[in-house]
Design an enzyme around this catalytic site. Structure first.
Site, PDB file in Angstrom:
ATOM      1  N   THR A  66       0.540  -1.108   0.058  1.00 21.34           N
ATOM      2  CA  THR A  66       0.257   0.293  -0.121  1.00 21.34           C
ATOM      3  C   THR A  66       0.818   0.783   0.027  1.00 21.34           C
ATOM      4  OG1 THR A  66      -0.146   0.133   2.456  1.00 21.34           O
ATOM      5  CG2 THR A  66      -1.608  -1.586   0.750  1.00 21.34           C
ATOM      6  N   ASP A  67       0.244   2.834  -0.932  1.00 21.43           N
ATOM      7  CA  ASP A  67       1.369   3.188  -0.687  1.00 21.43           C
ATOM      8  C   ASP A  67       0.393   4.038   0.739  1.00 21.43           C
ATOM      9  OD1 ASP A  67      -1.702   4.617  -1.073  1.00 21.43           O
ATOM     10  OD2 ASP A  67      -1.206   4.951  -3.738  1.00 21.43           O
ATOM     11  N   ARG A  68       0.695   6.040   0.755  1.00 20.91           N
ATOM     12  CA  ARG A  68       0.737   6.672   1.750  1.00 20.91           C
ATOM     13  C   ARG A  68      -1.051   7.261   1.420  1.00 20.91           C
ATOM     14  NH1 ARG A  68       3.925  12.305   3.412  1.00 20.91           N
ATOM     15  NH2 ARG A  68       2.583  12.547   4.837  1.00 20.91           N
TER      16      ARG A  68
END
Length: 139
Positions: free
Chosen positions: A15-17
């Site tokens: 996942t990203d931010r």
């Protein structure tokens, strides 16, 4: 799910931010699904590599429709849509397992090369692999 689907759970590290699976991981999921598809039809990528056949990716595309989040379960349908012995193309549809909604779609193009990276046709050199792929092309 049928044998033609590849099931995957999204990992936290993917996942990203924003808390969604980073867009680049969709291409990785497609690759995992393609490798799984080839294995299931008797065209194991490792077997091909051990015999001197490499399958580079020459084009990849993804369209993102719904965000995939940590711990979402998705399944990917793989369709071999073009195959001529020297080139093959795949279409992918990734759906959520719980509601069948489409998360993303994609397409990849691959060619066959020998260990010197010279283009080759597996039709002449590996007719058994050629036939298995041909037999599993989407109609």
């Amino acid at each position: 799910m049928e044998n033609k689907f590849y099931i995957r759970r999204a990992a936290y590290y993917e996942t990203d931010r924003m808390g969604i699976v980073h867009h680049s991981n969709h291409i990785r999921y497609f690759e995992e699904a393609r490798i799984d598809f080839m294995h299931k039809i008797g065209c194991d990528v490792l077997d091909l590599e051990e015999q001197g056949v490499l399958i580079p990716n020459v084009d990849a595309y993804a369209k993102y429709l719904k965000p995939v989040r940590f711990y979402d379960d998705v399944y990917i349908e793989v369709k071999l849509v073009v195959f001529n012995g020297s080139r093959m193309e795949y279409d992918y549809t990734m759906r959520f397992c719980d509601n069948d909604e489409i998360a993303s779609t994609g397409h990849t193009t691959h060619c066959f090369v020998n260990s010197d990276f010279k283009p080759m046709s597996i039709k002449r050199t590996f007719p058994d692999f050629y036939q298995r792929l041909k037999d599993n092309m989407s109609k």
